[in-house]
Design a protein around this motif. Structure first.
Motif, short mmCIF file in Angstrom:
data_model
loop_
_atom_site.label_atom_id
_atom_site.label_comp_id
_atom_site.label_asym_id
_atom_site.label_seq_id
_atom_site.Cartn_x
_atom_site.Cartn_y
_atom_site.Cartn_z
N ALA A 43 70.00 -70.46 -74.76
CA ALA A 43 71.05 -70.19 -73.76
C ALA A 43 71.90 -69.01 -74.21
O ALA A 43 72.13 -68.07 -73.44
CB ALA A 43 71.91 -71.44 -73.58
N ARG A 44 72.34 -69.05 -75.46
CA ARG A 44 73.20 -67.98 -75.98
C ARG A 44 72.50 -66.63 -75.90
O ARG A 44 73.07 -65.63 -75.48
CB ARG A 44 73.58 -68.31 -77.43
CG ARG A 44 74.47 -67.25 -78.10
CD ARG A 44 74.91 -67.65 -79.51
NE ARG A 44 73.81 -67.85 -80.43
CZ ARG A 44 73.14 -66.88 -81.07
NH1 ARG A 44 73.46 -65.62 -80.86
NH2 ARG A 44 72.15 -67.17 -81.89
N CYS A 46 70.33 -65.75 -73.89
CA CYS A 46 70.24 -65.31 -72.48
C CYS A 46 71.62 -65.04 -71.89
O CYS A 46 71.74 -64.87 -70.67
CB CYS A 46 69.55 -66.38 -71.64
SG CYS A 46 67.86 -66.71 -72.11
N HIS A 48 74.27 -67.16 -71.92
CA HIS A 48 75.02 -68.34 -71.47
C HIS A 48 75.67 -69.01 -72.67
O HIS A 48 74.99 -69.64 -73.48
CB HIS A 48 74.09 -69.33 -70.79
CG HIS A 48 73.49 -68.82 -69.52
ND1 HIS A 48 74.17 -68.82 -68.33
CD2 HIS A 48 72.29 -68.26 -69.26
CE1 HIS A 48 73.41 -68.31 -67.38
NE2 HIS A 48 72.26 -67.96 -67.91
N PHE A 103 78.36 -76.39 -69.99
CA PHE A 103 78.22 -75.10 -69.30
C PHE A 103 78.73 -75.20 -67.88
O PHE A 103 78.65 -76.26 -67.26
CB PHE A 103 76.74 -74.69 -69.25
CG PHE A 103 76.15 -74.40 -70.59
CD1 PHE A 103 76.06 -73.11 -71.08
CD2 PHE A 103 75.66 -75.44 -71.38
CE1 PHE A 103 75.52 -72.85 -72.32
CE2 PHE A 103 75.11 -75.18 -72.63
CZ PHE A 103 75.03 -73.88 -73.10
N PHE A 106 75.50 -72.83 -62.40
CA PHE A 106 75.25 -71.49 -61.88
C PHE A 106 75.35 -71.49 -60.35
O PHE A 106 75.31 -72.53 -59.71
CB PHE A 106 73.85 -71.01 -62.28
CG PHE A 106 73.49 -71.33 -63.70
CD1 PHE A 106 74.40 -71.09 -64.73
CD2 PHE A 106 72.26 -71.86 -64.02
CE1 PHE A 106 74.10 -71.38 -66.04
CE2 PHE A 106 71.94 -72.17 -65.34
CZ PHE A 106 72.84 -71.93 -66.34
N PHE A 171 68.07 -72.04 -68.29
CA PHE A 171 68.88 -70.84 -68.52
C PHE A 171 68.13 -69.54 -68.23
O PHE A 171 68.74 -68.48 -68.17
CB PHE A 171 69.40 -70.81 -69.96
CG PHE A 171 70.32 -71.94 -70.29
CD1 PHE A 171 71.60 -71.98 -69.77
CD2 PHE A 171 69.90 -72.99 -71.10
CE1 PHE A 171 72.46 -73.04 -70.06
CE2 PHE A 171 70.76 -74.05 -71.40
CZ PHE A 171 72.04 -74.06 -70.88
#
Lengths: 267, 267
Positions: A43-44, A46, A48, A103, A106, A171
């Protein structure tokens, strides 16, 4: 530095985090939960970063964990340390990962999709099993799909089970939620070939004329696709069924078709 | 006629039926549970008649249900009628099917496998998720595989979850349980090509020289196959991974490879 240590099961923050396992609380807060160092690192990388990072207070040091902590803190998020028992309670897993993150959900509107992002898209209709949905996201990542479009009443892609089964693809894949008529209007406003496995007026899936951008659609686990949706497809294909069963698991069907489309478009 | 009506949750028969949801009780009794009219009808049509049939006492008549009852009774089995609540407790499902059956477990020794039965077999190593295992059985049925061979410590193919996910294929696919060295000896005592997806010295899965009988092997959900097992394969193939992830869901990988082998051997 925004950092807390929580040891009480009845702490309101613990309750709020646990509540994210329920859809209504996810919708109300616009937040979801993902767990595991590898998934949070994906995630990070990418882009996020979690708003809140929850760590087990008894844990081995790990450079990727430090990187996560640093990213959350520089993003203005909060780091919470807690006991493995409480972490287990939050994620609902007996053997919890040493880390979980919260998170912001989206944008899942069709309008936010960039159709030019990929030549392949997956479409699921009334898919009820979050594991199947997560597996479709994971397959979408593997075949280089742009994302997964969820038609009608599907499982929640932000459920813990779907996020877990996606292995991080939640993600990397775009996700859109839409009613059928909305999707059809959006699809027909641009280029796109809608394909589904079907027994009606269909041709063998191995030699079918797939064309980009190709939208591969699978239906509900029990009922399959409504006839109306099948008939709206540009291409109906058959997958061999050599045994007694007349259908594949929905996530399996999406993968078998998806990989076939990938091979056809790459050729 | 061997027929009973049970209404008490604490009835010993109800307890014994519920216990079949646990592996140790399945092993001790050599019995397993399957549910649903369609699945039990598939079983009956493949020659598997339950020893005990459990029916909801409030149910709609159905010719397939009558056929099941007749088969059980003519086979000397028992028919138990009970309340939907108790049936729900037995199957562990909130919305239980109207019927469940108790079956004797099959012979799962390698020696009982007839390798000439099919040109394709699936092999799973340390597969831990019963849903993945059931899905592999379902895929095996679809590609006309002979069965699924379970290596090392796998989920129980006779668990309620695996039977459910197999959609009846637990009755059509041969199932064998073996340690790796047993399997390797058995495999090499006859003809057979062992194939796995791998990154080591592998060739593209779409143009690989598959040969019958072909044994398609997938590994554990987290760890994949041990290197030793991969190196023992006759053929290692790569499946494209276009995204961030480096692997597919195990049941998906088995299906993508299985359908490729089917197409290659049919060509």
């Amino acid at each position: 530095m925004n950092r807390r240590h929580i040891t009480g099961f009845s702490n309101p923050t613990v309750k709020a985090l646990r509540a994210l396992r329920e859809k209504k609380h996810r919708k109300a807060s616009g937040r979801f939960l993902a767990e595991g160092l590898r998934l949070l690192t994906d995630a990070r990388e990418c882009g996020h970063v979690p708003e809140t990072l929850v760590l087990a207070d008894r844990r081995d040091p790990h450079p990727l964990l430090s990187a996560l902590e640093a990213a959350v803190e520089s993003g203005g998020g909060e780091v919470i340390e807690t006991t493995p028992d409480i972490l287990s309670k939050i994620t609902g897993k007996d053997n919890p990962q040493a880390v979980a993150g919260v998170f912001a959900e989206f944008d899942t509107s069709l309008g936010a999709l960039d159709r030019s992002r990929s030549d392949i898209w997956l479409v699921a209709q009334a898919l009820r099993d979050p594991g199947n949905l997560g597996t479709m996201l994971r397959t979408g990542d593997a075949i280089g799909a742009g994302g997964v479009i969820l038609i009608d009443d599907c499982a929640d892609p932000f459920s813990v089970e779907a996020v877990r089964a996606s292995m991080g693809a939640v993600f990397t894949q775009s996700i859109a939620l839409a009613r059928w008529d909305e999707f059809e209007s959006w699809l027909r406003a641009g280029t796109g070939q809608l394909v589904a496995a079907s027994l009606r007026d269909a041709q063998p899936y191995r030699s079918a004329p797939y064309a980009a951008p190709c939208f591969v659609m699978v239906g509900n686990e029990s009922r399959g696709l409504p006839e109306e949706y099948e008939m709206a497809c540009d291409l109906r294909v058959t997958i061999p069924m050599k045994g007694r069963a007349d259908s594949l698991n929905a996530a399996v069907a999406a993968a078998v078709l998806g990989y076939e489309v990938l091979a056809a478009l790459d050729a």
